[in-house]
Scaffold this motif. Structure first.
Motif, PDB file in Angstrom:
ATOM      1  N   ASP A   1      39.164  13.903  21.055  1.00 36.54           N
ATOM      2  CA  ASP A   1      38.457  12.840  21.407  1.00 36.54           C
ATOM      3  C   ASP A   1      39.307  11.736  22.257  1.00 36.54           C
ATOM      4  O   ASP A   1      38.865  10.890  22.561  1.00 36.54           O
ATOM      5  CB  ASP A   1      38.110  11.912  20.556  1.00 36.54           C
ATOM      6  CG  ASP A   1      37.141  12.983  19.364  1.00 36.54           C
ATOM      7  OD1 ASP A   1      36.330  13.697  19.850  1.00 36.54           O
ATOM      8  OD2 ASP A   1      36.998  12.804  18.042  1.00 36.54           O
TER       9      ASP A   1
ATOM     10  N   MET B   1      38.024  17.619  27.424  1.00 40.91           N
ATOM     11  CA  MET B   1      36.941  18.187  28.042  1.00 40.91           C
ATOM     12  C   MET B   1      35.809  17.969  27.027  1.00 40.91           C
ATOM     13  O   MET B   1      35.912  17.526  26.026  1.00 40.91           O
ATOM     14  CB  MET B   1      37.210  19.701  27.994  1.00 40.91           C
ATOM     15  CG  MET B   1      38.445  20.216  28.811  1.00 40.91           C
ATOM     16  SD  MET B   1      38.818  21.989  28.598  1.00 40.91           S
ATOM     17  CE  MET B   1      37.509  22.744  29.554  1.00 40.91           C
ATOM     18  N   ARG B   2      34.488  18.346  27.776  1.00 42.93           N
ATOM     19  CA  ARG B   2      33.603  17.864  26.891  1.00 42.93           C
ATOM     20  C   ARG B   2      32.995  19.093  25.918  1.00 42.93           C
ATOM     21  O   ARG B   2      32.269  18.963  25.180  1.00 42.93           O
ATOM     22  CB  ARG B   2      32.172  17.573  27.980  1.00 42.93           C
ATOM     23  CG  ARG B   2      32.267  16.533  28.769  1.00 42.93           C
ATOM     24  CD  ARG B   2      30.998  16.138  29.496  1.00 42.93           C
ATOM     25  NE  ARG B   2      31.121  17.146  30.631  1.00 42.93           N
ATOM     26  CZ  ARG B   2      30.513  17.336  31.491  1.00 42.93           C
ATOM     27  NH1 ARG B   2      29.440  16.591  31.853  1.00 42.93           N
ATOM     28  NH2 ARG B   2      30.726  18.032  32.547  1.00 42.93           N
ATOM     29  N   TRP B   3      33.623  20.106  25.991  1.00 41.82           N
ATOM     30  CA  TRP B   3      33.591  21.253  25.059  1.00 41.82           C
ATOM     31  C   TRP B   3      33.851  21.004  23.678  1.00 41.82           C
ATOM     32  O   TRP B   3      34.945  20.174  23.395  1.00 41.82           O
ATOM     33  CB  TRP B   3      34.497  22.582  25.456  1.00 41.82           C
ATOM     34  CG  TRP B   3      34.001  23.219  26.637  1.00 41.82           C
ATOM     35  CD1 TRP B   3      33.043  22.723  27.638  1.00 41.82           C
ATOM     36  CD2 TRP B   3      34.731  24.114  27.420  1.00 41.82           C
ATOM     37  NE1 TRP B   3      33.090  23.554  28.868  1.00 41.82           N
ATOM     38  CE2 TRP B   3      33.919  24.534  28.608  1.00 41.82           C
ATOM     39  CE3 TRP B   3      35.770  25.044  27.094  1.00 41.82           C
ATOM     40  CZ2 TRP B   3      34.602  25.370  29.520  1.00 41.82           C
ATOM     41  CZ3 TRP B   3      36.198  26.076  28.084  1.00 41.82           C
ATOM     42  CH2 TRP B   3      35.355  26.031  29.284  1.00 41.82           C
ATOM     43  N   ARG B   4      33.010  21.458  22.833  1.00 39.36           N
ATOM     44  CA  ARG B   4      33.511  21.193  21.212  1.00 39.36           C
ATOM     45  C   ARG B   4      33.508  22.434  20.647  1.00 39.36           C
ATOM     46  O   ARG B   4      32.938  23.766  21.061  1.00 39.36           O
ATOM     47  CB  ARG B   4      32.305  20.456  20.537  1.00 39.36           C
ATOM     48  CG  ARG B   4      31.945  19.169  21.090  1.00 39.36           C
ATOM     49  CD  ARG B   4      33.252  18.166  20.469  1.00 39.36           C
ATOM     50  NE  ARG B   4      33.090  16.703  21.097  1.00 39.36           N
ATOM     51  CZ  ARG B   4      34.001  16.380  21.512  1.00 39.36           C
ATOM     52  NH1 ARG B   4      35.315  16.904  21.659  1.00 39.36           N
ATOM     53  NH2 ARG B   4      33.856  15.038  22.131  1.00 39.36           N
TER      54      ARG B   4
ATOM     55  N   LYS C   1      31.402  26.081  20.973  1.00 38.64           N
ATOM     56  CA  LYS C   1      30.542  26.284  22.124  1.00 38.64           C
ATOM     57  C   LYS C   1      31.090  27.851  22.561  1.00 38.64           C
ATOM     58  O   LYS C   1      32.203  28.300  22.470  1.00 38.64           O
ATOM     59  CB  LYS C   1      31.064  25.449  23.043  1.00 38.64           C
ATOM     60  CG  LYS C   1      30.555  25.479  24.464  1.00 38.64           C
ATOM     61  CD  LYS C   1      30.895  24.618  25.519  1.00 38.64           C
ATOM     62  CE  LYS C   1      30.264  24.759  26.606  1.00 38.64           C
ATOM     63  NZ  LYS C   1      28.833  24.948  27.121  1.00 38.64           N
TER      64      LYS C   1
END
Length: 152
Positions: A67, A128-131, A134
């Motif tokens: 985060d 990154m926006r990846w969680r 994914k």
């Protein structure tokens, strides 16, 4: 006994600050006193992730760093956060044959092969926006390398 010896007031010593409080003061003095500075919050986050690592909570430490906004951080700060994140990822996923993808400074993801090997699942990410969970295509990712540092 003399009167002078009995007139000295008894005082309790002030409590000593904890090591965490001392380190927080050190971080404040190094990165400036503004609590809103992004590099200071990044430093505090990395420091907190180190505390979690020492306590054995690697998953929470990785989630905390995930985060963290490294995009606006200075290059040295972004490299520091990446180095800490990579150390945590290696400790957490060392035995799974995981891969590291790093598209830029302060951004990376740990990926594991799923199914036939053409797709990868995100295990952890930084900047990154990846969680986690994914799924991404292996074809679209360049520069994948083994997490354990062995040659590809």
């Amino acid at each position: 006994m003399t009167t002078a010896a009995t007139s000295i007031p008894f005082t309790t010593p002030s409590p000593r600050p904890t090591i965490e409080a001392l380190v927080d003061r050190l971080i404040d003095s190094i990165f400036g006193g503004s609590p809103e500075a992004p590099e200071q919050s990044l430093a505090r986050t990395v420091h907190e992730a180190r505390r979690l690592r020492q306590a054995g909570d690697l998953d929470r430490a990785l989630a905390l760093l995930a985060d963290t906004g490294t995009a606006k951080a200075e290059p040295g700060q972004a490299r520091w956060a990446y180095a800490e994140w990579l150390d945590l990822a290696r400790r957490r996923f060392r035995d799974g044959g995981a891969l590291v993808y790093s598209p830029g400074l302060g951004a990376a993801a740990v990926l594991a092969s799923r199914g036939d090997g053409s797709t990868l699942e995100v295990l952890a990410a930084l900047g990154m926006r990846w969680r986690p969970g994914k799924t991404v295509s292996r074809r679209s990712l360049r520069g994948l390398r083994p997490l354990d540092g062995s040659p590809s």
